[in-house]
Design a protein around this motif. Structure first.
Motif, PDB file in Angstrom:
ATOM      1  N   UNK A 109       0.839  -1.216   0.000  1.00 42.95           N
ATOM      2  CA  UNK A 109       0.000   0.000   0.000  1.00 42.95           C
ATOM      3  C   UNK A 109       0.871   1.264   0.000  1.00 42.95           C
ATOM      4  N   UNK A 110       2.082   1.139   0.501  1.00 43.33           N
ATOM      5  CA  UNK A 110       2.983   2.298   0.477  1.00 43.33           C
ATOM      6  C   UNK A 110       3.597   2.445  -0.924  1.00 43.33           C
ATOM      7  N   UNK A 111       4.006   1.317  -1.509  1.00 44.06           N
ATOM      8  CA  UNK A 111       4.559   1.369  -2.872  1.00 44.06           C
ATOM      9  C   UNK A 111       3.502   1.845  -3.867  1.00 44.06           C
ATOM     10  N   UNK A 112       2.271   1.407  -3.682  1.00 47.97           N
ATOM     11  CA  UNK A 112       1.185   1.898  -4.542  1.00 47.97           C
ATOM     12  C   UNK A 112       1.003   3.400  -4.372  1.00 47.97           C
ATOM     13  N   UNK A 113       1.136   3.889  -3.133  1.00 51.73           N
ATOM     14  CA  UNK A 113       0.953   5.328  -2.905  1.00 51.73           C
ATOM     15  C   UNK A 113       2.127   6.116  -3.495  1.00 51.73           C
ATOM     16  N   UNK A 114       3.327   5.567  -3.428  1.00 50.93           N
ATOM     17  CA  UNK A 114       4.469   6.265  -4.045  1.00 50.93           C
ATOM     18  C   UNK A 114       4.215   6.458  -5.540  1.00 50.93           C
ATOM     19  N   UNK A 115       3.834   5.386  -6.219  1.00 49.12           N
ATOM     20  CA  UNK A 115       3.611   5.477  -7.669  1.00 49.12           C
ATOM     21  C   UNK A 115       2.410   6.380  -7.970  1.00 49.12           C
ATOM     22  N   UNK A 116       1.317   6.188  -7.226  1.00 47.38           N
ATOM     23  CA  UNK A 116       0.110   6.977  -7.483  1.00 47.38           C
ATOM     24  C   UNK A 116       0.325   8.460  -7.241  1.00 47.38           C
ATOM     25  N   UNK A 117       1.192   8.780  -6.296  1.00 53.22           N
ATOM     26  CA  UNK A 117       1.471  10.183  -5.978  1.00 53.22           C
ATOM     27  C   UNK A 117       2.230  10.866  -7.113  1.00 53.22           C
ATOM     28  N   UNK A 118       3.122  10.137  -7.758  1.00 49.45           N
ATOM     29  CA  UNK A 118       3.814  10.726  -8.911  1.00 49.45           C
ATOM     30  C   UNK A 118       2.815  10.938 -10.049  1.00 49.45           C
ATOM     31  N   UNK A 119       1.903   9.982 -10.238  1.00 48.39           N
ATOM     32  CA  UNK A 119       0.837  10.154 -11.240  1.00 48.39           C
ATOM     33  C   UNK A 119      -0.001  11.393 -10.900  1.00 48.39           C
ATOM     34  N   UNK A 120      -0.339  11.544  -9.625  1.00 46.78           N
ATOM     35  CA  UNK A 120      -1.155  12.701  -9.205  1.00 46.78           C
ATOM     36  C   UNK A 120      -0.422  14.015  -9.483  1.00 46.78           C
ATOM     37  N   UNK A 121       0.881  14.030  -9.262  1.00 44.44           N
ATOM     38  CA  UNK A 121       1.667  15.246  -9.543  1.00 44.44           C
ATOM     39  C   UNK A 121       1.681  15.550 -11.038  1.00 44.44           C
ATOM     40  N   UNK A 122       1.847  14.512 -11.860  1.00 48.22           N
ATOM     41  CA  UNK A 122       1.816  14.709 -13.317  1.00 48.22           C
ATOM     42  C   UNK A 122       0.449  15.239 -13.740  1.00 48.22           C
ATOM     43  N   UNK A 123      -0.614  14.675 -13.192  1.00 47.87           N
ATOM     44  CA  UNK A 123      -1.961  15.155 -13.543  1.00 47.87           C
ATOM     45  C   UNK A 123      -2.145  16.619 -13.139  1.00 47.87           C
ATOM     46  N   UNK A 124      -1.648  16.975 -11.954  1.00 45.93           N
ATOM     47  CA  UNK A 124      -1.802  18.364 -11.493  1.00 45.93           C
ATOM     48  C   UNK A 124      -1.082  19.332 -12.432  1.00 45.93           C
ATOM     49  N   UNK A 149      11.545  -5.402  -8.910  1.00 45.04           N
ATOM     50  CA  UNK A 149      12.149  -4.234  -8.304  1.00 45.04           C
ATOM     51  C   UNK A 149      13.622  -4.520  -8.070  1.00 45.04           C
ATOM     52  N   UNK A 150      14.404  -3.493  -7.838  1.00 42.34           N
ATOM     53  CA  UNK A 150      15.814  -3.661  -7.490  1.00 42.34           C
ATOM     54  C   UNK A 150      16.344  -2.336  -6.967  1.00 42.34           C
ATOM     55  N   UNK A 151      17.532  -2.400  -6.345  1.00 42.65           N
ATOM     56  CA  UNK A 151      18.182  -1.163  -5.885  1.00 42.65           C
ATOM     57  C   UNK A 151      17.280  -0.297  -5.019  1.00 42.65           C
ATOM     58  N   UNK A 152      16.592  -0.937  -4.085  1.00 42.86           N
ATOM     59  CA  UNK A 152      15.708  -0.289  -3.093  1.00 42.86           C
ATOM     60  C   UNK A 152      14.337   0.090  -3.674  1.00 42.86           C
ATOM     61  N   UNK A 153      14.128  -0.132  -4.965  1.00 47.95           N
ATOM     62  CA  UNK A 153      12.899   0.308  -5.644  1.00 47.95           C
ATOM     63  C   UNK A 153      11.901  -0.843  -5.774  1.00 47.95           C
ATOM     64  N   UNK A 154      10.617  -0.554  -5.605  1.00 53.02           N
ATOM     65  CA  UNK A 154       9.577  -1.566  -5.759  1.00 53.02           C
ATOM     66  C   UNK A 154       8.920  -1.441  -7.129  1.00 53.02           C
ATOM     67  N   UNK A 155       8.282  -0.323  -7.380  1.00 55.32           N
ATOM     68  CA  UNK A 155       7.662  -0.050  -8.681  1.00 55.32           C
ATOM     69  C   UNK A 155       8.347   1.156  -9.318  1.00 55.32           C
ATOM     70  N   UNK A 156       8.324   1.210 -10.622  1.00 53.14           N
ATOM     71  CA  UNK A 156       8.925   2.336 -11.353  1.00 53.14           C
ATOM     72  C   UNK A 156       8.003   3.545 -11.306  1.00 53.14           C
ATOM     73  N   UNK A 157       8.057   4.283 -10.201  1.00 53.62           N
ATOM     74  CA  UNK A 157       7.099   5.374  -9.956  1.00 53.62           C
ATOM     75  C   UNK A 157       7.018   6.368 -11.124  1.00 53.62           C
ATOM     76  N   UNK A 158       8.198   6.846 -11.547  1.00 56.34           N
ATOM     77  CA  UNK A 158       8.216   7.874 -12.599  1.00 56.34           C
ATOM     78  C   UNK A 158       7.833   7.261 -13.942  1.00 56.34           C
TER      79      UNK A 158
END
Ligand code: 3YP
Ligand code: ZN
Length: 370
Positions: A109-124, A149-158
């Protein structure tokens, strides 16, 4: 200038557990329990400095949100998502793929929020709610590839946000600038054959991932030329970085004429970072950001969305992040107390080995006269 800013307390709850930096603690190997390098401190302290400095009063809060399966699956395989879902069910969580990228119970749920938050910023930014926006998220994203994922990353947020911008918002051309000190291999790989997403990574040569991000990685098929790598030697400071920005990054972005600019913003090229050997100061980061904001103003009305990546000095990262946010918002609220100490050090001048790499990258990325 309105600058959007997105942070959520739960990003500080992304649990990389007790670690000896990169490894699970292990008394048989002499590894005393400590923190994982990617722990909440740098990002939480950056957020607190944004508040305490008063910069928060100049920013517009962007609500965070969860990324949907559909958004994640634009860049990741169903197997990767299913594994993160399954390991999130385990009482102690799991690992995103390579053994150094742990997450806790229900970490998804945190990794989903990280990715979704970048999407929200792009939309804004695309909706014109703000001119530019910064997503201060954990876990980071730029190393994650389609299947893991690798190198501390779960999903490719950007990358998820870029795919959203293309597929849902109809953005034609996107430039991604990755100034994290490590190679942005994940973002690069997800758009390697895509001529409409220009990925530019400036990083310390051959740090992480191993043997990744060389000058000759330039894209494939129709995407040849739409990946640019600038692998700088260790010891590069503000002068070398700004030379690379002026000679390679700005001309390449200008020639590409993006409709949106995304930035993978890590502060591990910072002069006091424990995981790399570059010497960028808060002033250097502000100047790099300023050049990118300027070229975005030329190309696309200044539409820039940034996503936080690495950076591991809990004392210095906040000043680097604040300097970038000040550049984005066009206000100055606080001087970095460390800047007079670190800006005067030898090593900020452009050195011959740096100039050689930058000249080679400029040659390889020069827009053809067609
Ligand atoms: C992964 C293992 C050694 C270095 C580390 C890099 C993580 C990072 O900050 N990526 O941007
Ligand atoms: Zn990094």
């Amino acid at each position: 200038m309105t600058t959007g800013y997105a942070y959520h307390e739960v990003f500080g709850w992304h649990d990389t557990s007790s670690y000896a930096g990169l490894f699970p603690a292990d008394p048989t190997r002499g590894l005393q329990p400590y923190d994982h390098f990617e722990n909440p401190e740098t990002k939480r302290r950056l957020h607190e400095l944004v508040v305490v400095s008063g910069l928060i009063d100049h920013l517009r809060a962007i609500p965070t949100r969860l990324a949907t399966d559909e958004e994640i699956l634009r860049v990741h395989t169903p197997e990767h998502l299913a594994r993160i879902v399954a390991e999130s069910e385990l009482p102690k969580g799991g690992d995103a793929g390579d053994g150094i990228s742990p997450f806790g119970h229900q970490g998804i749920v945190i990794a989903r929020r990280a990715a979704g938050t970048v999407v929200a910023c792009v939309d804004a930014v695309l909706d014109g709610v703000v001119h530019n926006a910064y997503a201060l998220v954990r876990p980071p994203g730029h190393h994650a590839i389609a299947g893991m994922g690798m190198g501390f990353c779960t999903f490719g947020n950007l990358a998820i946000a870029a795919a959203h911008a293309k597929d849902i918002r109809g953005v034609g051309r996107i430039a991604v600038v990755d100034w994290d000190v490590h190679h942005g291999n994940g973002t690069q790989s997800l758009f390697y054959a895509d001529p409409d997403v220009l990925t530019i990574s400036i990083h310390q040569d051959n740090v992480f991932p191993p043997a990744s991000g060389a000058l000759d990685e330039r894209g494939e098929g129709p995407g040849v030329g739409a990946a640019i790598n600038i692998p700088l030697p260790p010891g590069t400071g503000d002068g070398g970085y700004l030379h690379a920005v002026d000679e390679v990054i700005v001309p390449a972005v200008r020639a590409f004429r993006p409709e949106l600019v995304l930035v993978a913003s890590g502060f591990d090229a910072g002069i006091m970072d424990p995981l790399a050997r570059q010497m960028v100061t808060s002033g250097g980061f502000a100047a790099i950001a300023g050049r990118i904001l300027d070229v975005a103003a030329e190309c696309c009305d200044g539409r820039v969305a940034m996503s936080h990546e690495g950076g591991y000095n809990p004392i210095y990262v906040p000043f680097c992040g604040l300097a970038v946010l000040e550049a984005m918002a066009g206000v100055k609220v606080l001087d970095d107390p460390f800047l007079p100490v670190v800006a005067g050090m030898t090593g900020h001048e452009l050195k011959p080995a740096e100039a050689d790499v930058i000249a080679a990258a400029a040659r390889l990325s020069a827009p053809t006269s067609a």
